[in-house]
Design a protein around this motif. Structure first.
Motif, mmCIF file in Angstrom:
data_model
loop_
_atom_site.group_PDB
_atom_site.id
_atom_site.type_symbol
_atom_site.label_atom_id
_atom_site.label_comp_id
_atom_site.label_asym_id
_atom_site.label_seq_id
_atom_site.Cartn_x
_atom_site.Cartn_y
_atom_site.Cartn_z
ATOM 1 N N GLU A 90 -40.983 11.644 27.615
ATOM 2 C CA GLU A 90 -42.205 11.940 28.360
ATOM 3 C C GLU A 90 -42.079 13.264 29.106
ATOM 4 O O GLU A 90 -43.014 14.077 29.138
ATOM 5 C CB GLU A 90 -42.506 10.803 29.332
ATOM 6 N N LYS A 93 -42.141 16.005 26.581
ATOM 7 C CA LYS A 93 -43.501 16.131 26.072
ATOM 8 C C LYS A 93 -44.381 16.874 27.071
ATOM 9 O O LYS A 93 -45.160 17.761 26.710
ATOM 10 C CB LYS A 93 -44.073 14.743 25.780
ATOM 11 N N SER A 94 -44.245 16.499 28.360
ATOM 12 C CA SER A 94 -45.016 17.174 29.403
ATOM 13 C C SER A 94 -44.639 18.649 29.488
ATOM 14 O O SER A 94 -45.508 19.528 29.577
ATOM 15 C CB SER A 94 -44.790 16.490 30.744
ATOM 16 N N PHE A 96 -43.320 20.437 27.102
ATOM 17 C CA PHE A 96 -43.794 21.096 25.882
ATOM 18 C C PHE A 96 -45.287 21.385 25.964
ATOM 19 O O PHE A 96 -45.746 22.466 25.578
ATOM 20 C CB PHE A 96 -43.492 20.207 24.678
ATOM 21 N N GLU A 97 -46.058 20.416 26.472
ATOM 22 C CA GLU A 97 -47.499 20.629 26.593
ATOM 23 C C GLU A 97 -47.799 21.758 27.573
ATOM 24 O O GLU A 97 -48.681 22.584 27.327
ATOM 25 C CB GLU A 97 -48.176 19.335 27.042
ATOM 26 N N ASN A 98 -47.041 21.794 28.700
ATOM 27 C CA ASN A 98 -47.231 22.878 29.663
ATOM 28 C C ASN A 98 -46.880 24.228 29.036
ATOM 29 O O ASN A 98 -47.617 25.210 29.187
ATOM 30 C CB ASN A 98 -46.387 22.637 30.909
ATOM 31 N N LEU A 100 -46.819 24.935 25.866
ATOM 32 C CA LEU A 100 -47.805 25.229 24.828
ATOM 33 C C LEU A 100 -49.089 25.765 25.444
ATOM 34 O O LEU A 100 -49.691 26.721 24.928
ATOM 35 C CB LEU A 100 -48.092 23.961 24.022
ATOM 36 N N CYS A 101 -49.505 25.175 26.562
ATOM 37 C CA CYS A 101 -50.706 25.647 27.256
ATOM 38 C C CYS A 101 -50.506 27.081 27.743
ATOM 39 O O CYS A 101 -51.398 27.926 27.599
ATOM 40 C CB CYS A 101 -51.037 24.711 28.411
ATOM 41 N N LYS A 104 -50.559 29.393 24.770
ATOM 42 C CA LYS A 104 -51.932 29.585 24.294
ATOM 43 C C LYS A 104 -52.675 30.569 25.195
ATOM 44 O O LYS A 104 -53.395 31.453 24.715
ATOM 45 C CB LYS A 104 -52.665 28.252 24.246
#
Length: 205
Positions: A90, A93-94, A96-98, A100-101, A104
């Motif tokens: 988790e 994942k968090s 990675f999402e940060n 990735l954001c 981007k």
């Protein structure tokens, strides 16, 4: 005859008694078996066999229970590891999402900057083309001016040469007039001025 009849009847009775005894014995055994069954009596061999089977089942049960306990501990340990890994997953994942954001957003900003630079580059290219056209026109004008300047220099040189010739002629005429005197200078000027001038001009050219 009478004794023979007694012996025959005696044997017959004896056999009947034996048959009756066997029947009674059979019934007795049957009743005994039924009585044992009703009272819970079992055969010793059957009892020992059942007892051995029961002990085997107990041993197997203990083995299964010990194995179950061991597998339960392994299961609890695995569940603990799964919990830790799930939390770590988790977090990753968090993160990675940060990331990735952020990537981007950075890519979007860089794309916008690239588009702006592209627009500026297009403007610069257009300005360069315009300046190149202007320079080409100026080059044509400069070449034209150079040609005109060359022609003017040539004309000026020719004029200077003509002026120099004229000055030489005037100096020559003045020298002749001074040598020949005032009266003769006027006459010489009226008679021979044109011929002398023409001769000098031809010689100088």
């Amino acid at each position: 005859m009478a004794s023979a009849a007694k012996v025959g009847s005696h044997i017959l009775v004896h056999r009947q008694l034996q048959d009756l005894i066997e029947v009674l014995q059979t019934k007795h055994d049957k009743l005994r078996q039924e009585l044992k069954a009703k009272e819970g009596w079992v055969n010793k061999e059957q009892f020992e066999a059942v007892q051995r089977e029961l002990q085997f089942e107990r041993d197997e049960h203990m083995k299964t229970k010990a194995k179950l306990s061991s597998e339960s501990e392994k299961l609890q340990f695995a569940l603990g590891e799964i919990g830790v890994l799930s939390k770590q997953l988790e977090r990753e994942k968090s993160a990675f999402e940060n990331a990735l954001c952020m990537m981007k957003g950075k890519a979007q900003r860089e794309s916008q900057q690239a588009n702006q630079l592209k627009d500026k580059c297009s403007e610069v290219v257009a300005q360069c083309e315009l300046q190149e056209d202007i320079l080409n026109v100026k080059d044509l004008r400069i070449n034209d001016l150079k040609q005109r300047l060359t022609k003017q220099k040539q004309a000026h040189r020719a004029q200077m040469e003509d002026l120099e010739i004229q000055q030489q002629q005037d100096a020559y005429i003045s020298r002749i007039l001074e040598e020949s005197g005032q009266g003769r200078r006027r006459a010489g000027k009226s008679r021979t001025g044109k011929e002398g001038f023409s001769q000098i001009a031809v010689d100088e050219l």
